[in-house]
Design an enzyme around this catalytic site. Structure first.
Site, mmCIF file in Angstrom:
data_model
loop_
_atom_site.group_PDB
_atom_site.id
_atom_site.type_symbol
_atom_site.label_atom_id
_atom_site.label_comp_id
_atom_site.label_asym_id
_atom_site.label_seq_id
_atom_site.Cartn_x
_atom_site.Cartn_y
_atom_site.Cartn_z
ATOM 1 N N GLU A 47 0.786 -1.296 0.056
ATOM 2 C CA GLU A 47 -0.030 0.066 0.121
ATOM 3 C C GLU A 47 1.014 1.133 0.059
ATOM 4 O OE1 GLU A 47 -3.474 0.358 0.176
ATOM 5 O OE2 GLU A 47 -3.726 -1.958 -0.078
ATOM 6 N N CYS A 105 -2.136 9.571 2.722
ATOM 7 C CA CYS A 105 -1.516 8.887 1.411
ATOM 8 C C CYS A 105 -2.494 9.474 0.163
ATOM 9 C CB CYS A 105 -1.568 7.534 1.552
ATOM 10 S SG CYS A 105 -2.943 6.715 2.053
#
Ligand code: NAD
Length: 460
Positions: free
Chosen positions: A214, A248
């Site tokens: 991720e 993010c």
């Protein structure tokens, strides 16, 4: 506490393997019980979680509830759906397989490693853990050393509520991470930057361990002229400046239709004042930069382009005001690196083709945002760009929908999780084909003489 000595780590993994071998984690009731325990652990420790996040990031309590403690929703979703996820799925068999039946059974992988980052240091350890427990694995957690309060709280919490042979935390930095990565796991789930993602994948390859990565990247946010401006500016301001931009999936930069650029900039400035007042440094609702190193990296960006809002800093507090910059060049570092902080460059376009071309000239982002009411434009952007996820007429909210797999594509990551995707990530889907004994046609057995024409008909 488990220290990062290699011998301790090897012993811990062995213990987890032995526990996994007992088969206890395969029991669905066991998994549900552990998910409930995890939920209770979070509820019992709400105050401590708020304090830890405040200690690490000066994170406002509201944001800690919304984005860290809110992970409870993932647990509830897993508990609610686990029976249906774990049920073997019947698979179709064609007529030429008429004496057979087929199904797909989910089984746990074994002992998994979850490595977390510092920006949502609680959520990004617990959310993958939900998938790991739901799928019936034992887990070793390695929180980020850059968020030490949360890391130490996770050690305390997991130590109190779970046996280390089922869930254990190993604290430490790069060295601890590398010692863990030298071991063989059945899956490695990593959240962090692209550069470290490559290190993790290289280490995993030595053991043929599958990985979920991720990662991050520069998530663009397109703003067309056909929008409700008031809603647009609030949604962008929120998604960009929550956690002081250290998200993010935060919109990294804006691509705005020239026709509404000035209105958009005015609106953004207004919503910044609405959210954080005239002096965001005094706002209880605005976080700080995690470390000196990141503060300096971000402060350097402030010299690029023209600051049209914010720009103030307080190095001693690692404070950077919510900042909007105009007139950046595409070759400025702020447009080449992931920003990961409260700085928003704005780039104008006259035709959407330019915006799409710019996005496609960069590595595939984790998220793409598009503000427009124009359905054709929505369709065009969906079709002509690739990104981990897309959120139309909003920012960041897609991450909170458990039925949507969350993950990147290309440089922004490999694999996904949340909800069923998390369960799938930590499961092996075993194909099972069953024949019976009531019939045994000989068409496939040697001698093949005279059987080829039948086979050709079967294939053809
Ligand atoms: P990072 O890659 O520096 O660190 C992540 C983890 O890796 C930490 O636990 C750290 O101890 C470990 N680590 C660091 N260097 C290592 C090395 N050389 N070998 C082995 N392990 C090592 O990431 P970060 O700074 O904590 O987080 C920021 C990045 O994470 C950003 O790029 C952001 O976009 C990304 N991110 C992605 C998601 C997502 O869900 N896709 C979520 C949050 C953050």
């Amino acid at each position: 506490m488990i220290t990062a000595e290699s011998s301790n780590i090897t012993e811990l993994i062995q213990k987890q393997r032995q526990f996994f071998q007992t088969g206890k984690t395969k029991d669905i009731a066991f998994r549900i019980e552990k998910l409930k325990t995890l939920k209770q652990a979070i509820i019992d420790n709400e105050k401590a979680i708020v304090q830890a996040l405040h200690g690490d990031l000066h994170k406002p309590e509201f944001e800690t509830y919304a984005t860290e403690i809110g992970v409870i929703k993932e647990i509830d979703y897993a508990i609610k759906n686990l029976h249906s996820w774990t049920k073997p799925k019947k698979a179709e068999v064609s007529l030429d397989f008429f004496s057979y039946s087929a199904k797909i059974c989910s089984e746990p992988l074994g002992v998994v490693l979850i490595i977390g980052p510092w920006n949502y240091p609680f959520n990004l350890i617990i959310a993958p853990l939900v998938g790991a427990i739901a799928a019936g694995n034992c887990s070793i957690l390695k929180p980020s050393e850059i968020a030490p309060h949360t890391s130490s709280l996770l050690t305390q919490m997991m130590g109190k509520y779970f046996e280390p042979e089922f869930i254990a935390v190993v604290e430490g930095g790069v060295e601890a991470s590398q010692k863990l990565l030298a071991e063989k796991f059945d899956h490695i789930f990593f959240t962090g930057g692209t550069a470290v993602g490559k290190i993790v994948m290289t280490a995993a390859a030595k053991h043929l361990t599958p990985v979920t990565l991720e990662l991050g990247g520069k998530s663009p946010c397109i703003v067309d002229a056909d929008v409700n401006l008031e809603h647009t500016v609030r949604r962008i301001t929120w998604g960009k400046f929550i956690n002081a931009g250290q998200t993010c999936v935060a919109p990294d930069y804006l691509l705005v239709d020239k026709k509404i650029k000035q209105d958009l900039l005015n609106g953004l400035k207004k919503s910044l004042t609405e959210f954080y007042g005239d002096h965001p440094a005094n706002s209880p609702d605005y976080a700080r930069i995690i470390s000196q190193k990141h503060y300096e990296r971000l402060a350097n960006f402030l010299n690029q382009g023209k600051v049209i809002a914010g720009g103030e800093t307080k190095p001693e507090e690692r404070y950077i005001a919510p900042t909007i910059i105009d007139q950046v060049s595409l070759t400025d570092p702020v447009m080449e690196e992931e920003i990961f902080g409260p700085i928003l460059p704005v780039i104008e376009y006259t035709d959407i083709t330019e915006a799409i071309a710019l996005i496609n000239s960069k590595p595939k982002p984790l998220a793409l945002y598009l503000f427009t009411q124009n359905k054709n434009l929505q369709q065009r952007v969906l079709q002509e760009t690739s990104s981990g996820g897309v959120c139309i007429n909003d920012t960041v909210m897609h991450v909170g929908v458990s039925s949507l797999p969350f993950g990147g594509v290309g440089d922004s990551g490999i694999g996904s999780y949340h909800g069923k995707a998390g369960f799938d990530t930590f499961s092996h889907h075993k194909s099972v084909l069953r024949n019976s004994f009531w019939l045994d046609l000989k068409w496939r057995y040697a001698p093949y003489k005279d059987k080829l024409s039948f086979l050709k008909r079967l294939i053809g």
